[in-house]
Design a protein around this motif. Structure first.
Motif, mmCIF file in Angstrom:
data_model
loop_
_atom_site.group_PDB
_atom_site.id
_atom_site.type_symbol
_atom_site.label_atom_id
_atom_site.label_comp_id
_atom_site.label_asym_id
_atom_site.label_seq_id
_atom_site.Cartn_x
_atom_site.Cartn_y
_atom_site.Cartn_z
ATOM 1 N N CYS A 130 -3.899 -6.330 -2.105
ATOM 2 C CA CYS A 130 -2.903 -6.515 -3.152
ATOM 3 C C CYS A 130 -1.873 -5.396 -2.988
ATOM 4 O O CYS A 130 -2.052 -4.464 -2.197
ATOM 5 C CB CYS A 130 -3.556 -6.457 -4.528
ATOM 6 S SG CYS A 130 -4.273 -4.862 -4.922
ATOM 7 N N ALA A 131 -0.809 -5.449 -3.742
ATOM 8 C CA ALA A 131 0.262 -4.464 -3.615
ATOM 9 C C ALA A 131 -0.238 -3.046 -3.903
ATOM 10 O O ALA A 131 0.141 -2.093 -3.230
ATOM 11 C CB ALA A 131 1.420 -4.825 -4.541
ATOM 12 N N THR A 132 -1.105 -2.917 -4.891
ATOM 13 C CA THR A 132 -1.621 -1.592 -5.257
ATOM 14 C C THR A 132 -2.424 -0.984 -4.119
ATOM 15 O O THR A 132 -2.240 0.181 -3.756
ATOM 16 C CB THR A 132 -2.496 -1.683 -6.517
ATOM 17 O OG1 THR A 132 -1.715 -2.252 -7.568
ATOM 18 C CG2 THR A 132 -3.012 -0.330 -6.936
ATOM 19 N N HIS A 133 -3.308 -1.762 -3.525
ATOM 20 C CA HIS A 133 -4.119 -1.259 -2.420
ATOM 21 C C HIS A 133 -3.291 -1.047 -1.158
ATOM 22 O O HIS A 133 -3.587 -0.169 -0.361
ATOM 23 C CB HIS A 133 -5.308 -2.191 -2.152
ATOM 24 C CG HIS A 133 -6.364 -2.083 -3.199
ATOM 25 N ND1 HIS A 133 -6.501 -3.003 -4.205
ATOM 26 C CD2 HIS A 133 -7.303 -1.129 -3.417
ATOM 27 C CE1 HIS A 133 -7.489 -2.640 -4.996
ATOM 28 N NE2 HIS A 133 -7.998 -1.497 -4.539
ATOM 29 N N ARG B 279 -0.155 0.032 -1.161
ATOM 30 C CA ARG B 279 0.499 1.329 -1.360
ATOM 31 C C ARG B 279 -0.478 2.478 -1.114
ATOM 32 O O ARG B 279 -0.123 3.484 -0.496
ATOM 33 C CB ARG B 279 1.085 1.420 -2.766
ATOM 34 C CG ARG B 279 2.386 0.678 -2.942
ATOM 35 C CD ARG B 279 3.047 1.006 -4.261
ATOM 36 N NE ARG B 279 2.266 0.602 -5.411
ATOM 37 C CZ ARG B 279 2.303 -0.598 -5.967
ATOM 38 N NH1 ARG B 279 3.103 -1.521 -5.469
ATOM 39 N NH2 ARG B 279 1.556 -0.881 -7.010
ATOM 40 N N ALA B 280 -1.705 2.336 -1.602
ATOM 41 C CA ALA B 280 -2.713 3.385 -1.405
ATOM 42 C C ALA B 280 -3.035 3.566 0.082
ATOM 43 O O ALA B 280 -3.163 4.692 0.564
ATOM 44 C CB ALA B 280 -3.981 3.046 -2.188
ATOM 45 N N GLU B 281 -3.166 2.475 0.804
ATOM 46 C CA GLU B 281 -3.470 2.542 2.239
ATOM 47 C C GLU B 281 -2.297 3.156 3.004
ATOM 48 O O GLU B 281 -2.484 3.970 3.918
ATOM 49 C CB GLU B 281 -3.789 1.151 2.783
ATOM 50 C CG GLU B 281 -4.039 1.090 4.272
ATOM 51 C CD GLU B 281 -5.262 1.879 4.733
ATOM 52 O OE1 GLU B 281 -5.377 2.102 5.956
ATOM 53 O OE2 GLU B 281 -6.099 2.270 3.906
ATOM 54 N N LYS B 282 -1.077 2.791 2.613
ATOM 55 C CA LYS B 282 0.111 3.341 3.253
ATOM 56 C C LYS B 282 0.190 4.850 3.031
ATOM 57 O O LYS B 282 0.486 5.615 3.954
ATOM 58 C CB LYS B 282 1.350 2.651 2.674
ATOM 59 C CG LYS B 282 2.626 2.884 3.412
ATOM 60 C CD LYS B 282 3.728 2.005 2.826
ATOM 61 C CE LYS B 282 5.053 2.306 3.449
ATOM 62 N NZ LYS B 282 6.135 1.523 2.854
ATOM 63 N N LYS B 283 -0.122 5.295 1.828
ATOM 64 C CA LYS B 283 -0.125 6.730 1.507
ATOM 65 C C LYS B 283 -1.205 7.460 2.307
ATOM 66 O O LYS B 283 -0.976 8.554 2.822
ATOM 67 C CB LYS B 283 -0.360 6.906 0.006
ATOM 68 C CG LYS B 283 -0.218 8.304 -0.487
ATOM 69 C CD LYS B 283 -0.363 8.356 -2.000
ATOM 70 C CE LYS B 283 -0.191 9.764 -2.524
ATOM 71 N NZ LYS B 283 -0.292 9.819 -3.993
ATOM 72 N N ARG B 284 -2.373 6.854 2.425
ATOM 73 C CA ARG B 284 -3.475 7.456 3.181
ATOM 74 C C ARG B 284 -3.107 7.601 4.651
ATOM 75 O O ARG B 284 -3.329 8.651 5.252
ATOM 76 C CB ARG B 284 -4.749 6.607 3.043
ATOM 77 C CG ARG B 284 -5.976 7.254 3.715
ATOM 78 C CD ARG B 284 -7.088 6.264 3.934
ATOM 79 N NE ARG B 284 -6.777 5.233 4.893
ATOM 80 C CZ ARG B 284 -6.748 5.397 6.227
ATOM 81 N NH1 ARG B 284 -7.000 6.560 6.764
ATOM 82 N NH2 ARG B 284 -6.453 4.383 7.026
#
Length: 131
Positions: free
Chosen positions: A16-19, A21-26
């Motif tokens: 999903c969009a939230t995950h 963004r989190a993966e992109k940040k990681r």
């Protein structure tokens, strides 16, 4: 009732969009960690520890936090020839303006002494004194 079709993921992969963004940040953090290790000879987690040691701010101006753009690793260019540092010449973390100022001064202490004298006693003050 007919079960609803799963909504297609808005980004590559089953996220999903939230995950996403989190993966992109990681991934961005991991890439930065790898870069600082290979380029500046820092060990795993050294960048984060150095940032914490400096209170999360630029070592010179103490304003920049690196929230928007990561703080640059400052090192002595006279120590190592070439694009990679040995790790022993790393001095601290600086924001871009402070790092550029040091770069233009070529780490010459005399430049900063002159700048200090200039700020303490600017030449224009002599105009006010002379009749």
């Amino acid at each position: 009732m007919v079960p609803a079709k799963p909504r297609p993921a808005p980004h590559p992969g089953p996220r999903c969009a939230t995950h996403h963004r989190a993966e992109k940040k990681r991934r961005k953090a991991a890439a930065h960690e790898t870069y600082t290790q290979k380029t500046y000879g820092l060990g795993p987690g050294d960048y984060a520890r150095l940032r914490e040691l400096q209170g999360g701010r630029c070592a010179i101006c103490r304003r920049a936090t690196g929230a928007t753009k990561a703080l640059a690793v400052d090192h002595d260019h006279a120590c190592c020839a070439g694009p990679v540092s040995c790790g022993n010449c790393v001095r601290g973390l600086l924001c871009s303006p402070c790092n550029r100022t040091l770069g233009h001064a070529r780490d010459e202490l005399d430049f900063f002494k002159r700048a200090y004298r200039y700020l303490k006693n600017p030449p224009a003050r002599q105009l006010e004194v002379d009749p």
